[in-house]
Scaffold this motif. Sequence first.
Motif, PDB file in Angstrom:
ATOM      1  N   LEU A 278       6.432  13.240  -0.795  1.00  0.00           N
ATOM      2  CA  LEU A 278       5.096  13.012  -1.308  1.00  0.00           C
ATOM      3  C   LEU A 278       4.587  11.606  -0.994  1.00  0.00           C
ATOM      4  CD1 LEU A 278       5.183  14.707  -4.811  1.00  0.00           C
ATOM      5  CD2 LEU A 278       4.101  15.535  -2.734  1.00  0.00           C
ATOM      6  N   TRP A 279       5.488  10.720  -0.618  1.00  0.00           N
ATOM      7  CA  TRP A 279       5.076   9.329  -0.433  1.00  0.00           C
ATOM      8  C   TRP A 279       4.852   8.971   1.025  1.00  0.00           C
ATOM      9  CZ3 TRP A 279       3.774   7.137  -4.825  1.00  0.00           C
ATOM     10  CH2 TRP A 279       4.299   7.685  -5.998  1.00  0.00           C
ATOM     11  N   GLU A 280       4.915   9.960   1.916  1.00  0.00           N
ATOM     12  CA  GLU A 280       4.749   9.683   3.332  1.00  0.00           C
ATOM     13  C   GLU A 280       3.357   9.149   3.647  1.00  0.00           C
ATOM     14  OE1 GLU A 280       5.782  13.239   5.335  1.00  0.00           O
ATOM     15  OE2 GLU A 280       7.929  13.025   4.968  1.00  0.00           O
ATOM     16  N   MET A 281       2.345   9.524   2.835  1.00  0.00           N
ATOM     17  CA  MET A 281       0.987   9.071   3.098  1.00  0.00           C
ATOM     18  C   MET A 281       0.644   7.802   2.322  1.00  0.00           C
ATOM     19  SD  MET A 281      -1.387  12.430   3.560  1.00  0.00           S
ATOM     20  CE  MET A 281      -1.618  12.661   1.832  1.00  0.00           C
ATOM     21  N   VAL A 282       1.590   7.305   1.537  1.00  0.00           N
ATOM     22  CA  VAL A 282       1.336   6.105   0.760  1.00  0.00           C
ATOM     23  C   VAL A 282       1.474   4.879   1.657  1.00  0.00           C
ATOM     24  CG1 VAL A 282       2.102   4.711  -1.172  1.00  0.00           C
ATOM     25  CG2 VAL A 282       2.135   7.193  -1.346  1.00  0.00           C
ATOM     26  N   MET A 283       0.456   4.052   1.697  1.00  0.00           N
ATOM     27  CA  MET A 283       0.453   2.856   2.534  1.00  0.00           C
ATOM     28  C   MET A 283       0.052   1.652   1.678  1.00  0.00           C
ATOM     29  SD  MET A 283      -1.420   4.413   5.904  1.00  0.00           S
ATOM     30  CE  MET A 283      -0.852   5.955   6.648  1.00  0.00           C
ATOM     31  N   PRO A 284       1.012   1.104   0.909  1.00  0.00           N
ATOM     32  CA  PRO A 284       0.682  -0.004   0.006  1.00  0.00           C
ATOM     33  C   PRO A 284       0.388  -1.279   0.769  1.00  0.00           C
ATOM     34  CG  PRO A 284       3.034   0.372   0.054  1.00  0.00           C
ATOM     35  CD  PRO A 284       2.418   1.476   0.874  1.00  0.00           C
ATOM     36  N   GLY A 285      -0.236  -2.206   0.075  1.00  0.00           N
ATOM     37  CA  GLY A 285      -0.473  -3.515   0.664  1.00  0.00           C
ATOM     38  C   GLY A 285      -1.937  -3.812   0.921  1.00  0.00           C
ATOM     39  N   GLU A 286      -2.701  -2.837   1.380  1.00  0.00           N
ATOM     40  CA  GLU A 286      -4.125  -3.049   1.597  1.00  0.00           C
ATOM     41  C   GLU A 286      -4.827  -3.224   0.248  1.00  0.00           C
ATOM     42  OE1 GLU A 286      -5.819  -3.289   4.409  1.00  0.00           O
ATOM     43  OE2 GLU A 286      -4.059  -3.018   5.692  1.00  0.00           O
ATOM     44  N   PRO A 287      -5.889  -4.001   0.188  1.00  0.00           N
ATOM     45  CA  PRO A 287      -6.588  -4.185  -1.097  1.00  0.00           C
ATOM     46  C   PRO A 287      -7.276  -2.894  -1.545  1.00  0.00           C
ATOM     47  CG  PRO A 287      -7.789  -5.246   0.697  1.00  0.00           C
ATOM     48  CD  PRO A 287      -6.463  -4.832   1.259  1.00  0.00           C
ATOM     49  N   CYS A 288      -7.274  -2.692  -2.844  1.00  0.00           N
ATOM     50  CA  CYS A 288      -7.925  -1.521  -3.427  1.00  0.00           C
ATOM     51  C   CYS A 288      -9.420  -1.552  -3.143  1.00  0.00           C
ATOM     52  CB  CYS A 288      -7.664  -1.488  -4.934  1.00  0.00           C
ATOM     53  SG  CYS A 288      -8.547  -0.185  -5.827  1.00  0.00           S
TER      54      CYS A 288
END
Length: 239
Positions: free
Chosen positions: A7-17
């Motif tokens: 489920l986390w394959e599309m999660v791309m943290p780091g960019e600002p909300c």
Amino acid sequence: MLYPMALWEMVMPGEPCFSCRAPSVYSQQYSGKHLCERHLAEDIVIRVKRTIRLQGGLGKKSVIAVIHDGPGFIPLLHILGSVVSSRPGMKMMILEPDSEDSLYNHDFSFLPSSIQTRVERGMPESFMEIAIRGEADRIIRSATLDEEASQVLGSLLSGDSSFFMKSTDTASVICLTPLCEIPMAELAIYSRYTNLPFDEAGLPESGNVRGFLTALSNNHPSVPFSLLKYRDRLRDLGQ
């Protein structure tokens, strides 16, 4: 709590909300937005409310029937609880499949104390009758975007045209699918943010229709939404 890595394959943290500029936890590829947990959760609730409104609303009766039929059930129940919490005397009728595997934990303590819950068990084909007998005028499924789109794709690949025929049922109970535009990955994050259990166990694995759809969606995020629009257009033509 279970949060499968798939489920986390599309999660791309780091960019600002997109909404608050805090570090994001999710990239909404179909909208181009990066969102933090809070604003993703708020976005999900907004879209669920809009879908409910477009599908006919929650009705005026004090009983709402919700089918326990997938990983989206608990998040959906949580959202519905917040939507109807201001209505006096609301009741949630939980419809469970009557089988040996239906040994669920009936802990709905996350719902507002003003909402009464009861569990009714039976065969899925009898759920409509049970809902009517329980004085509900809405029966709600927790099918997500992934599940709905996989069903459409599976029907196309198998040549099953019956799925695309609009029901002629004139019963007083309307069926709603509030999560039909919410990807499973987003619900996993919503569950983490709201401290709810989320279990993807039992869903089909890769190598089948769902795996094929996932592969298509990786390069073309709009595919699941396009499949649902295609289904709705065919149903309108079949009226």
